[in-house]
Design a protein around this motif. Structure first.
Motif, PDB file in Angstrom:
ATOM      1  N   SER A 275       0.814  -1.215   0.000  1.00 21.69           N
ATOM      2  CA  SER A 275       0.000   0.000   0.000  1.00 21.69           C
ATOM      3  C   SER A 275       0.845   1.261   0.000  1.00 21.69           C
ATOM      4  O   SER A 275       0.353   2.346  -0.277  1.00 21.69           O
ATOM      5  N   LEU A 276       2.123   1.139   0.349  1.00 19.87           N
ATOM      6  CA  LEU A 276       2.978   2.325   0.383  1.00 19.87           C
ATOM      7  C   LEU A 276       3.955   2.364  -0.791  1.00 19.87           C
ATOM      8  O   LEU A 276       4.895   3.136  -0.808  1.00 19.87           O
ATOM      9  N   ARG A 277       3.717   1.501  -1.788  1.00 21.56           N
ATOM     10  CA  ARG A 277       4.595   1.528  -2.956  1.00 21.56           C
ATOM     11  C   ARG A 277       4.028   2.468  -4.007  1.00 21.56           C
ATOM     12  O   ARG A 277       2.833   2.665  -4.090  1.00 21.56           O
ATOM     13  N   ALA A 278       4.940   2.988  -4.806  1.00 18.35           N
ATOM     14  CA  ALA A 278       4.521   3.935  -5.840  1.00 18.35           C
ATOM     15  C   ALA A 278       3.594   3.237  -6.821  1.00 18.35           C
ATOM     16  O   ALA A 278       3.842   2.113  -7.243  1.00 18.35           O
ATOM     17  N   SER A 279       2.521   3.917  -7.150  1.00 20.23           N
ATOM     18  CA  SER A 279       1.583   3.323  -8.087  1.00 20.23           C
ATOM     19  C   SER A 279       2.060   3.574  -9.513  1.00 20.23           C
ATOM     20  O   SER A 279       2.996   4.333  -9.746  1.00 20.23           O
ATOM     21  N   LYS A 280       1.406   2.932 -10.444  1.00 17.79           N
ATOM     22  CA  LYS A 280       1.804   3.077 -11.853  1.00 17.79           C
ATOM     23  C   LYS A 280       1.623   4.498 -12.352  1.00 17.79           C
ATOM     24  O   LYS A 280       2.338   4.967 -13.219  1.00 17.79           O
ATOM     25  N   SER A 281       0.654   5.174 -11.776  1.00 20.84           N
ATOM     26  CA  SER A 281       0.404   6.536 -12.240  1.00 20.84           C
ATOM     27  C   SER A 281       1.441   7.517 -11.693  1.00 20.84           C
ATOM     28  O   SER A 281       1.349   8.710 -11.934  1.00 20.84           O
ATOM     29  N   GLY A 282       2.408   6.993 -10.956  1.00 20.26           N
ATOM     30  CA  GLY A 282       3.489   7.858 -10.506  1.00 20.26           C
ATOM     31  C   GLY A 282       3.223   8.555  -9.192  1.00 20.26           C
ATOM     32  O   GLY A 282       4.001   9.395  -8.765  1.00 20.26           O
ATOM     33  N   GLU A 283       2.120   8.217  -8.546  1.00 15.47           N
ATOM     34  CA  GLU A 283       1.818   8.857  -7.278  1.00 15.47           C
ATOM     35  C   GLU A 283       2.698   8.237  -6.186  1.00 15.47           C
ATOM     36  O   GLU A 283       2.828   7.026  -6.097  1.00 15.47           O
TER      37      GLU A 283
END
Lengths: 985, 207
Positions: A518-526
């Motif tokens: 849940s604390l990893r960077a998402s694909k959208s770069g958030e």
């Protein structure tokens, strides 16, 4: 002669003073403490190319550390931690002798000696503000004998001699808004090409004489569209620039006197364009790399006519910089994930379709995606080229891979710890024997002989080392079970990368680690941000079958309004038990003192609309909580608006939503500080889990004073607006500091004191009934530590014994904040020598042991200062009774006793936090200190009065017993003889 | 300790403006700041003489301006400089493991450009030259006392042993020295005034 009673007292006082500085012996280092060195997430790495000696790599990290690492083992040769406000942007090697760093937006250039890390020179450059300063080394020594380093930032370019740091020439381009993007060197002549962008669409090319810095030629070209500023060099004379919308590329060619350009749409090349498109730096020979959210593509330049896609890699993948292998050829590496493995591919730019190396490497799943690759080559024994690479992963760890294996890895996420909590270890189960350590009788005897020798100071150096090793081995400190004294625990650390790591307090080894999804960077770069870590469930002894668990709270974005995320992890295995994404933001987290029937701790999370959400979301929790609503208060601090507000909870949130775990709040009080005179500098409260042993304090003249003990006491310090900035900017007349003691339930100001001529930075500690705070005194130009002790006057009448007997005291009356109790305040201030980074206080299980302040100094050491030194009742000539009580005569400054440095001869670089954890043994507190380094030790503020120390001489005890027995036998024989003689007489 | 401070050796004072040394061509037009230049002097002789001192290395010596606003490192020869420091009163601290340095107050006058004054904050000593020397070497470890019979005797067990020896050997001698008549008298007294016992008290109360 003094009466014997006084003599005894003086002796006692001397003994108590002696305990103010409890230190370790040099040979005890490492017995109870450990120290770990880290560097942080690597952002740049440069390999030494020297042939002889040990192979090293110089790295620059996001924690602002420059370090030289051993390529064989990953050990640190030397390391420098640069202050955060002096960010290092660029790193390079010069003359194979110095590491050159450019920091502070291009204004500070430093050279470090490669073998030992000594700073050789430092040059200060006057530059204009720049987002990305550049460092360029003139490769051709034909230009000048002393190799020049080119520094460009904004409109400025400098040439600095790399031998002594003398500025050879400097040049400011007088074009407004110019930002230098590239510096190129023509291989043939002494001409430098400087490419800059002015405004957003004007490209400027300057030709400079490399020897003098004179402008030979200046060409300007306007572009039809704006540029975003990201440019890379495609080949020696073609520049590739992204346009403002990040959807098109400009291919710009410099040919002698002219600039030609051509625009290419990225959508023609790459299908998926979602997310942010980035150019990956520096490929060469006409190869560039383009990063989109789902792919990394390698493109080949065909002059300026267009680009051709050679190969695309699915994300996550990383591409390294080009590495010169032969004069013509360059190599680069691509690393991508293939299921549980990673694939390491090396290609040459001259023939991109071929792969030189393709290796599959197994890496730990808890490390996340590859973020950076730094390629290096070596010559194998059969003269062919071998490759190795440093990989930087999502959890900030650093790995060296070579020949399909991970050679070493560094867990550098530990350099950026955000929050710390602890967990007890499992209880030792019956039937599991641990006593087979000393199985061999001979070994056992030998060990004890050695120890005896050591005690009698007869041991040689070798034997001493053997004793040390034996002690370390035999000490049970590393076992994975709970111990009687509570020294063995798990330190659970939350790092910036969103990784949770558990360390054993015995030796600091990693027990488990988990990169939270849940604390990893998402694909959208958030980029989500981790916030806090708490104990979630601490099962009681009787329900020990369940493992304890911890709670991690974070945000799904960097913005404070971003919705929160929650994870619950098992403390023993690190497994994620539960994870939840909130539909509200996280502003404040309030751990409550309540537990539900499954012993989960209740937490209130306050969102940006001042609504409180209860977790865990179980009917049981809400039942427990509903009873406590009238007693639940909290306060919020709004630094921007300079307001402190107190809130209470009301039932149910909104009428529209039927979320019964949501509560609306009511503002009860607010304190608005006048913004033109006071700015909130710090707020501090007592620790939630602090235990106070005694409510009263018996002072010298047999009088009793009642401590004002309230969990709702808040210390607030405000400074005048001029004094809010750093030291050296405000005059004593315009700087002042106001300290407040506020009751957080009613908003009543219990005490207010103004220090004139004082300014921040302010550090404060609140414990029991006292506050210690540190500020800078501008008049004396020294740091000052002030103490406020607060006593309850309304209970002062309870001293009467008769009343106590008759039950007419008010001691058992319920304590509430709404009673306007009279308080009495004592205060005093003392000078303190060092700047302070952080400050905390020791904590023990029952609160009986006297307290020590733990002060993290500017030198990255931790000083333990006895609370008795900051007692407001210290006077110049303490009376006899006061001396008995242990009051130290007044001095204007606090002593710095080197032996009371908790960290002894170690430094915790970039010190950020100190955590004191009580152990089960009342005398002892566990101290964990973190920054870029980690340090852990045990501390006994009043010495270990409740257990034998490691220093206890068992040999002496044995000798005494033997001697006593011998004496008994001897006297018995003697008396027998005497009796016999008497009888004969 | 104060007597042995090597600060007495301090001499001159160095002042440098930002625009010293280099060509005016690349001097900023808005050069307002001043330069604080100084030197750190750690006497190698003091260090190496004693066994426990850390080696005199300047590589990890940091010079800190205003409590961390700016940090610089000392060069091998001990020199350091802060550039572009605005006029005002500043604080310089030196962090070097194994040594204690006194913070230094540095005044840069705004009216009188280039006039810089420095003084130790601890003792208010004015420095003529910005040469910083450690006040003292810091000894972080307790020194183990060598084994001695005295320390053995002073320990609780030693005292216990000593007391026993006295009781066994000295007491009989003392008893011998007491006059037999005095002894008798004392015994007599003891008999006459028996120790009041609790049961006796109770019996008396009941009667």
């Amino acid at each position: 002669m003094a009466p014997p009673r006084h003599l005894l007292l003086i002796l006692l006082a001397a003994a108590s003073l002696a305990t103010l500085a409890a230190a370790v012996y040099e040979d005890q280092v490492g017995l109870a403490d450990w120290h770990q060195k880290y560097i942080g997430k690597v952002k740049q790495a440069v390999y030494h190319s020297q042939k002889s000696g040990r192979r090293r790599v110089v790295v620059l990290t996001e924690e602002n550390v420059i370090a030289s690492l051993d390529l064989r083992s990953g050990d640190i040769f030397w390391r420098h931690v640069i202050e955060k406000n002096d960010p290092v942007d660029q790193l390079g090697l010069s003359l194979a002798k110095y590491a050159v760093t450019l920091s502070m937006g291009g204004s500070t250039l430093r050279a470090w000696n490669l073998p030992d890390g000594q700073m050789i020179w430092e040059t200060n450059l006057q530059v204009s503000k720049s987002s990305k300063p550049l460092l360029h080394f003139l490769s051709n020594s034909k230009v000048a004998k002393d190799n020049l380093v080119l520094v460009s930032a904004g409109q400025w370019i400098y040439a600095v001699s790399s031998i002594d740091g003398v500025i050879a020439w400097g040049k400011e381009f007088s074009l407004d808004g110019l930002e230098i993007k590239q510096v190129l060197q023509s291989p043939e002549n002494d001409i430098l090409y400087v490419v800059g962008i002015a405004g957003s669409s004007k490209l400027n090319l300057y030709q400079l004489n490399a020897k003098t810095g004179e402008v030979v030629k200046h060409i300007q070209e306007s572009f039809p569209g704006a540029l975003c500023g990201e440019t890379i060099l495609g080949s020696h004379n073609v520049l590739v620039a992204l346009d403002e919308t990040r959807s098109g590329l400009f291919l710009i060619e410099f040919k002698g006197e002219s600039i030609n350009y051509n625009k290419v749409h990225i959508s023609d090349l790459v299908q998926d364009l979602s997310g942010r498109v980035k150019l990956l730096p520096l490929m060469s020979n006409g190869i560039i790399a383009l990063q989109a959210s789902s792919t990394v593509s390698l493109l080949k330049l065909k002059g300026i006519d267009g680009l051709e896609v050679i190969q695309s890699f699915e994300q996550p993948a990383a591409v390294s910089n080009a590495l010169t292998i032969t004069e013509k050829d360059e190599g680069f590496a691509v690393v991508r994930h293939m299921g549980s493995e990673i694939e390491f591919i090396v290609k040459f730019t001259s023939d991109v379709s071929n792969e030189v190396i393709r290796e599959k490497i197994n890496i730990d799943q808890h490390r996340g995606n590859i973020q950076k690759v730094f390629l290096n080559n070596y010559i194998r024994t059969d003269k062919s080229h071998g490759f190795r690479a440093l990989l930087v992963l999502e959890d900030h760890s650093l790995l060296l891979v070579q020949q399909g294996n991970v050679v070493w890895s560094r867990e550098d996420g530990l350099a950026s710890i955000i929050d710390v909590t602890t967990s007890e270890l499992p209880v030792e189960k019956d039937g599991v024997s641990v006593a087979n350590v000393e199985h061999n009788l001979f070994e056992w005897l030998k060990g004890h002989m050695l120890k005896l020798k050591g005690t009698l100071m007869l041991a040689s150096a070798d034997e001493l080392a053997a004793i040390q090793a034996l002690r370390l081995k035999n000490s049970e400190k590393n076992k994975m079970t709970r111990d009687h004294n509570g020294f063995r625990k798990l330190l659970i650390l939350l790092t910036k990368a969103g990784k949770v790591i558990a360390l054993h307090t015995g030796d600091g080894r990693i027990i488990w680690s988990n990169l939270l999804p849940s604390l990893r960077a998402s694909k959208s770069g958030e980029m989500p941000s981790a916030l806090r870590i708490y104990q979630w469930q601490v099962p009681h002894h009787r329900v020990m079958r369940e493992n304890p668990s911890i709670l991690v709270v974070g945000r799904s974005g960097t913005d404070s309004a971003a919705p929160g995320v929650l994870s619950v992890l098992d403390s023993y295995s690190g497994e994620e038990l539960n994870s939840l994404k909130f539909d509200h933001s996280v502003v404040q987290i309030i751990p409550l003192m309540l537990k539900d029937s499954s012993e989960q701790r209740l937490h209130l999370i306050v969102d940006s609309h001042y609504r409180a959400h209860l977790y865990p979301r179980s009917p049981d929790a809400i039942n427990v909580f509903l009873h406590e609503i009238p007693n639940t208060y909290f306060y919020t601090v709004d630094i921007e608006k300079n307001v402190i507000r107190g809130h209470s909870l009301q039932k149910s949130c909104d009428l529209s939503s039927d979320d019964e775990y949501c509560f609306s709040t009511k503002e009860l009080w607010s304190i608005v500080f006048p913004s033109d005179a006071e700015r909130i500098a710090i707020t501090e409260t007592r620790k939630m889990n602090e235990v106070v042993h005694t409510q009263a304090k018996i002072i010298a003249d047999q009088d009793v004073m009642y401590k004002y003990l309230s969990k709702n006491l808040v210390f607030v310090a405000t400074v005048s607006p001029k004094a809010a900035s750093e030291i050296g900017s405000a005059a004593p007349e315009e700087a002042w500091l106001v300290a407040y003691l506020i009751d957080a339930v009613t908003g009543r100001i219990l005490h207010r004191v103004t220090h004139h001529g004082a300014q921040g930075p302010v550090h404060a500690v609140v414990s029991e009934n006292w506050v210690v705070y540190l500020y800078f005194n501008l008049r004396a130009h020294r740091f000052e530590m002030a103490v406020i002790e607060i006593y309850d006057q309304s209970r002062a009448d309870n001293k009467d014994v008769l009343k106590l007997i008759l039950g007419k005291h008010n001691l058992s009356a319920p304590i509430t904040s709404y009673i306007r109790s009279e308080v009495m305040v004592k205060s005093q201030s003392y000078f303190f020598t060092h700047s302070v980074k952080t400050m905390t206080v020791t904590q023990t299980a029952k609160g009986i042991t006297s307290k020590q302040l733990l002060i993290g100094t500017i030198g990255d050491q931790v000083l333990a200062l006895d609370k008795r030194f900051v007692d407001p009742r210290r006077s110049v000539n303490p009376t006899q009774q006061e001396k008995e009580e242990g009051i130290i005569p007044l001095t204007d400054s606090l002593p710095i006793i080197p032996m009371s440095y908790v960290t002894h001869s170690l430094q915790v670089e970039a010190l950020r936090g100190i955590v004191a954890i009580p152990s089960k043994l009342e005398s002892t507190t566990l101290v964990f200190t973190y920054g870029v380094d980690l340090f852990y030790t045990r501390l006994a503020p009043s010495r270990t009065y409740d257990s034998l120390t490691d220093e206890f001489s068992y040999a002496l005890l044995l000798i005494t017993i033997v001697a006593l027995v011998a004496a008994i036998i001897f006297t018995w024989i003697w008396s027998e003889k005497k009796e016999l003689n008497d009888k004969w007489r | 300790m104060a007597a042995c401070l090597p600060l007495l050796l301090l001499a001159l004072f160095a002042v440098a403006l930002a625009c010293v040394g280099v060509d005016a061509a690349y001097q900023p037009r808005s050069a307002e700041g001043h330069t604080i230049a100084g030197r750190i002097k750690i006497d190698a002789a003091i260090t190496s003489a004693k066994g426990f001192g850390l080696p005199a290395k300047t590589s990890n010596t940091k010079v800190i301006l205003n409590g961390g606003q700016r940090v610089t490192f000392a060069r091998p020869d001990g020199y350091f400089a802060f550039h572009n420091v605005p006029a005002g009163t500043h604080l310089i601290e030196v962090s070097s493991l194994g040594y204690l340095f006194s913070p230094v107050r540095v005044d840069i006058s705004a009216r009188n450009p280039g006039h810089i004054q420095a003084a130790l904050t601890d003792t208010r000593r004015v420095l003529n030259e910005l040469v910083l020397e450690p006040l003292r070497e810091e000894q972080y470890y307790e020194i183990r006392e060598p084994f001695s019979i005295m320390s053995l005797l002073k320990s609780p067990m030693g005292l216990m042993l000593g007391f026993m020896v006295i009781m066994v050997f000295v007491m009989p001698k003392m008893m011998e020295n007491i006059d037999p008549e005095e002894m008798k008298q004392a015994q007599e007294q003891m008999r006459n005034s028996p120790v009041p016992s609790f049961s006796g008290l109770l019996a008396r109360a009941n009667s």
